[in-house]
Motif scaffolding. Structure first.
Motif, PDB file in Angstrom:
ATOM      1  N   GLU A 112       0.818  -1.215   0.000  1.00 42.73           N
ATOM      2  CA  GLU A 112       0.000   0.000   0.000  1.00 42.73           C
ATOM      3  C   GLU A 112       0.851   1.264   0.000  1.00 42.73           C
ATOM      4  O   GLU A 112       0.540   2.229  -0.706  1.00 42.73           O
ATOM      5  CB  GLU A 112      -0.929   0.007   1.222  1.00 42.73           C
ATOM      6  CG  GLU A 112      -1.799   1.247   1.308  1.00 42.73           C
ATOM      7  CD  GLU A 112      -2.687   1.275   2.544  1.00 42.73           C
ATOM      8  OE1 GLU A 112      -3.000   2.378   3.003  1.00 42.73           O
ATOM      9  OE2 GLU A 112      -3.075   0.197   3.043  1.00 42.73           O
ATOM     10  N   LYS A 163       0.496   4.464  -2.581  1.00 38.16           N
ATOM     11  CA  LYS A 163       0.268   5.836  -2.118  1.00 38.16           C
ATOM     12  C   LYS A 163       1.404   6.763  -2.571  1.00 38.16           C
ATOM     13  O   LYS A 163       1.164   7.932  -2.898  1.00 38.16           O
ATOM     14  CB  LYS A 163       0.162   5.852  -0.595  1.00 38.16           C
ATOM     15  CG  LYS A 163      -1.081   5.153  -0.032  1.00 38.16           C
ATOM     16  CD  LYS A 163      -2.315   6.030  -0.213  1.00 38.16           C
ATOM     17  CE  LYS A 163      -3.542   5.481   0.480  1.00 38.16           C
ATOM     18  NZ  LYS A 163      -3.454   5.469   1.934  1.00 38.16           N
ATOM     19  N   LYS A 211      -3.010  -9.646   2.767  1.00 38.19           N
ATOM     20  CA  LYS A 211      -3.222  -8.774   3.924  1.00 38.19           C
ATOM     21  C   LYS A 211      -1.921  -8.179   4.465  1.00 38.19           C
ATOM     22  O   LYS A 211      -1.940  -7.193   5.199  1.00 38.19           O
ATOM     23  CB  LYS A 211      -3.978  -9.530   5.022  1.00 38.19           C
ATOM     24  CG  LYS A 211      -5.478  -9.754   4.663  1.00 38.19           C
ATOM     25  CD  LYS A 211      -6.176  -8.424   4.372  1.00 38.19           C
ATOM     26  CE  LYS A 211      -7.546  -8.552   3.727  1.00 38.19           C
ATOM     27  NZ  LYS A 211      -8.606  -9.012   4.578  1.00 38.19           N
ATOM     28  N   ALA A 236     -10.792   3.782  -0.565  1.00 39.45           N
ATOM     29  CA  ALA A 236     -11.550   5.002  -0.239  1.00 39.45           C
ATOM     30  C   ALA A 236     -10.630   6.208  -0.170  1.00 39.45           C
ATOM     31  O   ALA A 236     -10.975   7.299  -0.643  1.00 39.45           O
ATOM     32  CB  ALA A 236     -12.290   4.817   1.089  1.00 39.45           C
ATOM     33  N   GLU A 237      -9.447   6.024   0.422  1.00 42.33           N
ATOM     34  CA  GLU A 237      -8.498   7.140   0.512  1.00 42.33           C
ATOM     35  C   GLU A 237      -7.984   7.542  -0.868  1.00 42.33           C
ATOM     36  O   GLU A 237      -7.825   8.733  -1.164  1.00 42.33           O
ATOM     37  CB  GLU A 237      -7.324   6.750   1.433  1.00 42.33           C
ATOM     38  CG  GLU A 237      -7.737   6.713   2.889  1.00 42.33           C
ATOM     39  CD  GLU A 237      -6.686   6.085   3.796  1.00 42.33           C
ATOM     40  OE1 GLU A 237      -6.963   5.965   5.012  1.00 42.33           O
ATOM     41  OE2 GLU A 237      -5.600   5.706   3.308  1.00 42.33           O
ATOM     42  N   LYS A 266     -10.352  -1.788   1.737  1.00 44.79           N
ATOM     43  CA  LYS A 266     -11.491  -0.875   1.641  1.00 44.79           C
ATOM     44  C   LYS A 266     -11.085   0.548   2.033  1.00 44.79           C
ATOM     45  O   LYS A 266     -11.438   1.522   1.353  1.00 44.79           O
ATOM     46  CB  LYS A 266     -12.634  -1.375   2.533  1.00 44.79           C
ATOM     47  CG  LYS A 266     -13.893  -0.522   2.435  1.00 44.79           C
ATOM     48  CD  LYS A 266     -15.056  -1.145   3.185  1.00 44.79           C
ATOM     49  CE  LYS A 266     -16.316  -0.304   3.010  1.00 44.79           C
ATOM     50  NZ  LYS A 266     -17.493  -0.950   3.596  1.00 44.79           N
ATOM     51  N   ARG A 267     -10.330   0.655   3.110  1.00 47.96           N
ATOM     52  CA  ARG A 267      -9.855   1.977   3.542  1.00 47.96           C
ATOM     53  C   ARG A 267      -8.927   2.581   2.485  1.00 47.96           C
ATOM     54  O   ARG A 267      -9.058   3.755   2.114  1.00 47.96           O
ATOM     55  CB  ARG A 267      -9.118   1.865   4.885  1.00 47.96           C
ATOM     56  CG  ARG A 267      -8.443   3.168   5.313  1.00 47.96           C
ATOM     57  CD  ARG A 267      -7.500   2.980   6.498  1.00 47.96           C
ATOM     58  NE  ARG A 267      -6.566   1.869   6.319  1.00 47.96           N
ATOM     59  CZ  ARG A 267      -5.475   1.910   5.539  1.00 47.96           C
ATOM     60  NH1 ARG A 267      -5.194   2.982   4.819  1.00 47.96           N
ATOM     61  NH2 ARG A 267      -4.691   0.847   5.448  1.00 47.96           N
ATOM     62  N   MET A 268      -7.992   1.767   1.977  1.00 46.54           N
ATOM     63  CA  MET A 268      -7.040   2.281   0.982  1.00 46.54           C
ATOM     64  C   MET A 268      -7.764   2.777  -0.265  1.00 46.54           C
ATOM     65  O   MET A 268      -7.489   3.874  -0.774  1.00 46.54           O
ATOM     66  CB  MET A 268      -6.039   1.198   0.593  1.00 46.54           C
ATOM     67  CG  MET A 268      -5.048   1.674  -0.458  1.00 46.54           C
ATOM     68  SD  MET A 268      -4.058   0.350  -1.178  1.00 46.54           S
ATOM     69  CE  MET A 268      -5.263  -0.422  -2.272  1.00 46.54           C
ATOM     70  N   ILE A 282     -15.581  -3.139  -1.298  1.00 42.73           N
ATOM     71  CA  ILE A 282     -14.259  -2.504  -1.227  1.00 42.73           C
ATOM     72  C   ILE A 282     -14.229  -1.202  -2.029  1.00 42.73           C
ATOM     73  O   ILE A 282     -13.501  -0.269  -1.678  1.00 42.73           O
ATOM     74  CB  ILE A 282     -13.164  -3.501  -1.668  1.00 42.73           C
ATOM     75  CG1 ILE A 282     -13.086  -4.632  -0.629  1.00 42.73           C
ATOM     76  CG2 ILE A 282     -11.818  -2.827  -1.842  1.00 42.73           C
ATOM     77  CD1 ILE A 282     -12.217  -5.794  -1.023  1.00 42.73           C
ATOM     78  N   ASP A 323      -5.934  -3.278   4.787  1.00 39.63           N
ATOM     79  CA  ASP A 323      -7.324  -2.803   4.807  1.00 39.63           C
ATOM     80  C   ASP A 323      -7.650  -2.213   3.433  1.00 39.63           C
ATOM     81  O   ASP A 323      -7.661  -0.994   3.246  1.00 39.63           O
ATOM     82  CB  ASP A 323      -7.494  -1.741   5.909  1.00 39.63           C
ATOM     83  CG  ASP A 323      -8.951  -1.345   6.103  1.00 39.63           C
ATOM     84  OD1 ASP A 323      -9.792  -1.744   5.264  1.00 39.63           O
ATOM     85  OD2 ASP A 323      -9.240  -0.622   7.070  1.00 39.63           O
ATOM     86  N   GLU A 363     -10.672   9.580  -2.509  1.00 41.00           N
ATOM     87  CA  GLU A 363     -10.724  10.967  -2.021  1.00 41.00           C
ATOM     88  C   GLU A 363      -9.738  11.847  -2.771  1.00 41.00           C
ATOM     89  O   GLU A 363      -9.950  13.038  -2.949  1.00 41.00           O
ATOM     90  CB  GLU A 363     -10.399  11.003  -0.512  1.00 41.00           C
ATOM     91  CG  GLU A 363     -11.582  10.666   0.375  1.00 41.00           C
ATOM     92  CD  GLU A 363     -11.168  10.613   1.840  1.00 41.00           C
ATOM     93  OE1 GLU A 363     -10.256  11.388   2.223  1.00 41.00           O
ATOM     94  OE2 GLU A 363     -11.754   9.802   2.582  1.00 41.00           O
TER      95      GLU A 363
END
Length: 799
Positions: free
Chosen positions: A271, A275, A308, A319-320, A315-317, A397, A313, A323
């Motif tokens: 991740e 990013k 994992k 979503a971020e 779903k969080r990634m 997700i 996570d 954004e």
């Protein structure tokens, strides 16, 4: 004269004399003494289907390629019998069938030969498979040219070539290498300024010979199945392509973000790396809408799982990333790892969804996860199950697109790179071997993926991309040209492949910018970006084992030029979206080779490099290192150099000077080109004006702009905006008429109209017959007008 007996002795068999015929509504059946049946169906006045069988009856008529909603119906159909032949006539064509040997000739109503059989239909009994190799040969005239067949890695004009269609994983393929990933058995013939098309709808391994073996003969054949082809009359190439695209289907509109710039690599993980990449795009202000996750995001390459450790996570990634304007696209391959603890494998095993060998066991092959079984996507129940597997990825997700790879299907460590030919398939209730199903396996996987993503993305639109495809796959998916190489030769190949795919019905296509295998120089990457932003699908992708291939992997000059051209793509999004609308509404290809654009100009027949992007922009990539210019052909008409606004009269080859941060781009005189402000991703900005670049022309020109909510399905309920600008230029005046259709109200309230190439000073401006005040000094400095979007007629009068 060669008799039937002599021909049989040579191994080929031929129809004998016609002994009877029967006319049944839109079809005519002809029966020969040796049990050959020819069924001719008039689909439309200019579209005729030919089916042959050698066994006296036809098998079930089933095709994955034909769109069920294609238009059919004719104005006129008459069948007559003469002493030597039968004749079928429509309002566009005459089809003559010789009684003695069933040979066919097709004429226009003026008696010009459009296409005629040489040996015509013949076949060879294939004892190895217990079936027939079906063959067709047509007479070809001097000067005839051939185009189409999907993404072949060879010159645009196929004259003199022999080509093979068998979906194959061709890592790092070379120029002229055969076969490749996709199978589009459709070609366009152009002779004496008249175009026709042939679609050979046969999913077995097929071959096409365009005067390669014999100088004046074009032939096509298949290793099994029926001789089943459609003849499409032009006379314009545009008519042929539009009819073929209607026959095999068109996609839905993609979400606008799918037409933005995409970034991909094998592989971005963990991740923190993902990013880092997305943050760098925003930091450098290079627009980007999608980030791709290759096979390493999975747990041991098991489809529909996440590693994992790399992505704790997801779903969080996701979503971020969203954004920050990034849509996440993930890869899904067909191979399902043999692992009793793996839920997807267990369910498919319980339901008996995997492909089987002829003698019963599941077909087993090695791909990325190791030993795998493979779902039979030709079974509708399996497709429905597969679609349902996307719920977690899409609904839970938040993944926005799915990338289907390795679906030729590719298998490692076997000589033929794919399934054994005895593997059995359901084929939607028409059971068959892999010999028949191989070429459509990837399309049926993409179809199942499309239905799954669409179901769970609703009310948003789905985005699917596939590597392997058969004719008609465009209904479900976009595509790319496969595992290319970071070489100048591959830049040349990519340019032709995407043009060819565009006139072969599959418009939403691009190449791996920069090359998938090996490492491009900064110069090669730059030249590839400059081409790639003018392809409908625009993605950088690399194999990653040779280093990085993001724009910042090179020097600051490359970064700046990448930004400049990606910015240009984002400015041109309304133009590109309009191109897509015309593709799905009217079957007009988004990219047009010069021969398509002006087939009556013989100078276009062998051009490879130049193409028309949409209807009004001419693009010619720089394809050699150390080049600050090139020779190129400007098609007939008047064209403005995009960078200098200088006017060029076409119909000739010229030298065009360029810089490292430019490629030759020209705009058709009279055009209105819509532009958005530069955004870092689609939907980032609210803006109150649409820019219109208006290029002056003495005479008339029409331009259109399509817009909607950029996602969702409201456009199907009439909530779209379709603007038609009709420009009429005279020596000292210009008139713009604006016509609006649709119920969608755009967010902006005004147009900024840049006036380019005006030969006169402006004296007065009228909007809807009322004169408006304007600041003459400022206007002469800036050369643009701001007008409200509600006008009907804008009249500019010169001194």
């Amino acid at each position: 004269m060669i008799t039937n007996t002599e021909l049989e002795f040579k191994g080929d068999l031929y129809p004998s004399k016609i002994v009877s015929f029967e006319h049944d509504v839109d079809s005519v059946f002809f029966n020969t003494f040796n049990s050959v049946v020819l069924k001719i169906t008039v689909v439309r006045d200019s579209l005729i289907r030919f089916r042959y069988t050698t066994k006296g009856y036809f098998s079930n008529d089933f095709s994955y390629a034909i769109d069920k909603s294609h238009s059919h119906g004719y104005n006129f159909l008459e069948v007559t019998e003469e002493a030597e032949y039968y004749q079928i006539q429509t309002s566009k064509l005459k089809c003559v069938i010789q009684k003695i040997d069933m040979r066919v000739s097709i004429y226009d109503l003026n008696g010009n030969v459009l296409l005629e059989d040489e040996l015509g239909f013949h076949w060879e009994e294939s004892y190895e498979y217990g079936g027939n190799i079906v063959k067709m040969s047509k007479a070809s005239k001097d000067g005839e040219c051939f185009y189409g067949l999907g993404d072949k890695a060879t010159q645009m004009n196929l004259k003199g070539k022999r080509l093979e269609n068998f979906a194959t994983d061709q890592y790092a393929f070379q120029k002229d290498q055969e076969p490749l990933y996709k199978v589009v058995p459709f070609f366009i013939g152009l002779q004496n300024k008249q175009a026709y098309g042939i679609f050979f709808d046969n999913t077995f391994r097929t071959f096409f010979d365009f005067c390669h073996e014999r100088r004046n003969v074009t032939s096509f054949w298949a290793e099994g199945g029926e001789m089943n082809y459609y003849f499409i009359h032009g006379p314009q190439m545009e008519d042929v392509v539009t009819s073929y695209t209607d026959l095999t289907g068109k996609p839905e509109l993609p979400p606008l973000w799918a037409l933005g710039y995409h970034q991909c690599k094998w592989s971005y993980f963990p991740e923190s790396n993902v990013k880092e990449i997305t943050s760098k795009f925003r930091e450098l202000k290079i627009p980007c809408d999608a980030i791709y996750l290759d096979i390493d995001y999975m747990e041991g390459f098991r489809c529909f799982t996440w590693n994992k450790e790399y992505f704790p996570d997801p779903k969080r990634m996701v979503a971020e990333l969203a954004e920050d304007g990034f849509k996440t696209v993930v890869i899904i391959d067909p191979g399902i790892k043999i692992d009793k603890e793996y839920a997807v494998y267990k369910e498919a095993l319980e339901k008996d969804y995997f492909c089987k060998r002829a003698d019963g066991p599941y077909m087993k092959g090695k791909v990325w996860p190791g030993e795998c079984n493979f779902p039979d996507y030709t079974n509708p129940e399996v497709r429905e199950w597969w679609a349902g597997l996307f719920k977690e990825l899409i609904s839970d997700i938040g993944v926005k697109g799915v990338w289907n790879d390795m679906n030729e299907p590719a298998v490692m460590e076997v000589p033929n790179k794919t399934f054994p030919m005895d593997v059995r398939h359901d084929y939607d209730g028409n059971p068959c071997s892999h010999r028949k199903a191989h070429n459509i396996y990837g399309t049926q996987m993409a179809r199942a993926t499309y239905h799954g993503v669409k179901r769970f993305a609703y009310p948003k639109r789905p985005f699917i991309i596939t590597r392997s495809a058969y004719a008609g796959a465009q209904r479900y998916t976009s595509s790319w040209t496969g595992d290319n190489v970071a070489t100048w030769e591959h830049l040349w190949i990519a340019n032709i492949q995407v043009q060819r795919m565009s006139i072969s019905g599959m418009g939403f296509t691009g190449s791996d910018i920069g090359g998938f295998a090996e490492q491009p120089s900064g110069e090669l990457y730059t030249r590839w970006i400059q081409l790639g932003v003018f392809h409908p699908f625009c993605r950088t992708h690399s194999s990653g084992d040779h280093g990085d291939q993001e724009p910042w992997a090179f020097d600051t000059e490359v970064i700046d030029i990448t930004r400049k051209f990606v910015n240009l793509r984002y400015q041109l999004l309304p133009y590109l979206y309009t191109m897509f609308w015309q593709y799905i509404e009217e079957g007009i290809p988004m990219l047009k080779p010069l021969v398509y654009y002006d087939q009556s100009d013989i100078q276009t027949h062998y051009r490879n490099d130049e193409f028309i992007f949409g209807n009004q922009i001419l693009v010619c990539p720089i394809l050699e290192p150390n080049s600050l210019g090139r020779r190129m052909y400007i098609p007939r008409g008047q064209w403005y150099n995009y960078w200098t606004n200088s006017l060029v009269i076409g119909g000739k080859e010229i030298w065009v000077d360029t810089k490292f941060d430019e490629i030759p781009v020209f705009v058709k005189a009279g055009a209105i080109i819509p532009k958005y402000p530069v955004q870092q991703y689609v939907g980032e900005l609210e803006f109150d004006e649409l820019t219109l670049d208006l290029y002056y022309k003495e005479g008339k020109e029409k331009s259109v702009v399509y817009e909607d909510a950029q996602d969702g399905y409201d456009y199907k309920k009439g909530r779209y905006s379709f603007l038609t600008f009709r420009v009429t230029g005279k020596e000292k005046e210009l008139n713009i008429q604006l016509h609006k259709e649709g119920k969608y109200d755009t967010n902006y309230s005004k147009y900024k109209i840049n006036l380019i190439g005006f030969p006169f000073k402006v004296k007065s401006i009228e909007i809807d017959n009322e004169e408006v005040l304007f600041d003459r000094v400022k206007f002469e400095e800036d050369n643009y007008l701001i007008v409200g979007k509600e006008f009907n007629v804008l009249h500019i009068i010169g001194e």
